[in-house]
Design an enzyme around this catalytic site. Structure first.
Site, PDB file in Angstrom:
ATOM      1  N   HIS A 271       3.979 -19.828  -4.676  1.00  0.00           N
ATOM      2  CA  HIS A 271       4.223 -21.107  -5.348  1.00  0.00           C
ATOM      3  C   HIS A 271       3.637 -21.126  -6.760  1.00  0.00           C
ATOM      4  CE1 HIS A 271       5.274 -25.302  -5.451  1.00  0.00           C
ATOM      5  NE2 HIS A 271       4.034 -25.672  -5.691  1.00  0.00           N
TER       6      HIS A 271
ATOM      7  N   ASP B 291       7.610 -17.934  -2.626  1.00  0.00           N
ATOM      8  CA  ASP B 291       7.014 -19.263  -2.497  1.00  0.00           C
ATOM      9  C   ASP B 291       7.250 -19.766  -1.072  1.00  0.00           C
ATOM     10  OD1 ASP B 291       6.255 -21.916  -2.618  1.00  0.00           O
ATOM     11  OD2 ASP B 291       7.379 -22.372  -4.438  1.00  0.00           O
TER      12      ASP B 291
ATOM     13  N   SER C 241       7.059 -28.250  -8.617  1.00  0.00           N
ATOM     14  CA  SER C 241       6.374 -28.712  -7.409  1.00  0.00           C
ATOM     15  C   SER C 241       6.498 -30.231  -7.307  1.00  0.00           C
ATOM     16  CB  SER C 241       4.911 -28.241  -7.471  1.00  0.00           C
ATOM     17  OG  SER C 241       4.259 -28.418  -6.259  1.00  0.00           O
TER      18      SER C 241
END
Lengths: 375, 375
Positions: B349, B316, B149
């Site tokens: 995610h 995601d 991320s």
């Protein structure tokens, strides 16, 4: 140039029993009608509204040339739902804030505004109230009931609650219920409103304030879910609001998308009622006709006898085509007459309100069929 | 049973010039290391953290058996990033709230907490600060820099800012920049915090309060975007929290998903700093290495000389596989050595933090290759 619309109201003295077990005492509904009811009273089309819309579906108000109704692209003389042929009715739902009885009105039992004490209303309750209104207007059977999003849920519910009173159900960008993510977004919006210190437990009217902070956040979240990722990237992308240089600020507006969202939030907080927001999102959460049938949608929809048009939009991630297809499948399982169009449109959930030629053509041809059947 | 981790700090007296033009005066970084730096100083792996994580990447603290680091599934003796082979460093970023200098600390120029006056920090600034830390630890070149991320953005930026100091970049569930929707969600979260009356313009410390309402909303929004639609439906669906009967309430918890989100929001508001939330989401917004190259990512990534592993997860929707593929393509356009795995995982995610055997196997085999190259 659109036609002139005139809002009307009807008062109902008889209390309305609600799904929650509570009772709505005497109440008023605001509505508009366009076109002319034919002698057979067979050409009526009821339009149901979604979260923040109203009975002002089409046309403009006298002297207000920019006051087009929210579905003015769809409804009017010569438009897909042609008011030269159909008698169209728009009605503001109970608990809303545009003329029908809602939380801003006085609760006769207490003499003060209903506020957070306004009874929780469901999609089914709204349909009951709409049915009463149609009774008053002398309409026994609808040629069609039509709505998008939450309005589509009402249209679907009409075909289940009053099957004999609906010939066609037109359900656009809708779903048979909210999924967990939908409920989650509603809940965040509600928490933003309820935890705004200006909410005062829902009785902010007496304090002369409005929980604008919460309403702004709620609307910003809503807007994100109305748009597709694609259209957001196309319209805003990473464009800066001013020039080419970064400001390096955490609180100032830096990107165009921030400016857009803040503006939408500000506008909304000026006119929308916070308690209405809670009520309407809750009606969305609760809608689930399959619930009383062990989660079996096909069993729930067995009650419907209408013919159906369903429309969904490929980039709608709030009420995705998959959700519309669930309804289509459940209707087909019951051997109902169903037309279904999945429109390849970039605009996300908002597409149902926009002027997309293929979408409008689908609705137009469906209503031509309805008109021919009635003739 | 995990190993014991020991947090450390290093103080830096030399000011750090930031991308905004501001300067960070003397500051402290909190970090942890696991494993042993080899004699050649060639086995160091830097782990970069995302929004709400810290330098506590793996292991547990003495006497706190449940205090596992945030990537404990990934890093440790015998784990995919094997601390028997690698010397792993976790570092808390500047502006965070877990031990490195941040908005809760005192601004030497004013004698009071930095609060909202803490300088805006970028991914590039963090990388500069991390590079200094590595200098102090005697590490000239990293075997790998790795993150998920926002951490993946730092890993990517390392390969551009200090190409000669990185042999491998491991970029997981990341993106070359935020798209409009990502920025939009960040902006709503920031507005919720900033408009909380307890925020006091970012100087709430002096008032003895915390803008918990805003932090709760921010975290609830975050959680929705971390999870996939599928996993939300599977975990929560439309399950009611209590029994089978509806309460018909707009403010009480009715659905399990509401309970989950409120709980996550409450927990977060107890420990996370509101100004840090603003800073870190802004660093996310600003990251965009292509910006200085006319939007051409391939040109921006030409500076990188490292080899790469990229990993994305099919469900995601925050940083979708498409965004990782943009990085892969830009690296391939530069004829770089790139491995890419798209993991079919249901968790959205969040998957990058979870124990998925295929995902862990991909990382394990990549780090075995790194170890062999170094041997």
């Amino acid at each position: 140039m659109s036609f002139i619309a005139t809002p009307q109201t009807l008062h109902f003295d008889a209390p309305l029993a609600l799904r929650s077990g509570a009772t709505m005492p005497a109440y008023t509904l605001a509505y508009e009608t366009y076109g002319t009811l034919n002698a057979e009273r067979s050409n009526a089309v009821l339009i149901c509204h979604a979260l923040n819309a109203s009975h002002h579906v089409a046309g403009v108000y006298e002297g207000q040339p920019k006051s087009e109704g929210w579905w003015d692209t769809m409804i009017g003389p010569g438009k897909p739902v042609d008011t030269n042929r159909f008698f169209v009715i728009g009605v503001n739902n109970l608990g809303s804030c545009f003329g029908s009885t809602g939380p801003r009105d006085v609760n006769p039992a207490t003499g003060r505004e209903w506020g957070a004490d306004f009874p929780v209303v469901t999609v089914e309750d709204w349909v009951d109230a709409q049915a009463r209104l149609l009774g008053q207007l002398g309409i026994q059977q609808l040629a069609a009931v039509m709505g998008g999003s939450l309005g589509g849920m009402q249209a679907l519910s009409w075909t289940l609650q009053y099957p004999e009173r609906v010939r066609h159900g037109v359900v656009i960008a809708s779903a048979p219920n909210l999924n967990a993510e939908n409920i989650a977004f509603n809940e965040v919006a509600r928490r933003a409103i309820v935890t705004d210190p200006d909410f005062h437990g829902g009785h902010f009217y007496a304090h002369g304030v409005v929980p604008k902070r919460g309403l702004r956040i709620a609307r910003m979240i809503g807007h994100i879910t109305y748009l597709s990722d694609d259209v957001m990237n196309e319209k805003f992308g990473r464009q800066l609001r001013e020039g080419l240089d970064l400001k390096y600020s955490t609180q100032d507006i830096e990107f165009q998308i921030e400016s857009y969202l803040r503006h939408q939030g500000d506008k909304f907080s000026e006119y929308f009622d916070a308690n209405t927001y809670l009520l309407i999102t809750r009606a969305l959460d609760y809608f689930d006709p399959a619930r009383a049938h062990g989660g079996q949608l096909a069993r729930a929809l067995a009650a419907a006898t209408a013919k159906f048009l369903l429309v969904s939009f490929t980039t709608d991630w709030r009420f995705s085509p998959k959700r519309s297809r669930e309804i289509v499948k459940a209707l087909l399982d019951n051997r109902r007459d169903v037309s279904y169009a999945e429109i390849d449109a970039p605009h996300g959930h908002d597409a149902f309100l926009l002027e997309d030629p293929r979408y409008l053509a689908v609705v137009r041809s469906y209503f031509e069929r309805i008109a021919q059947e009635a003739a």
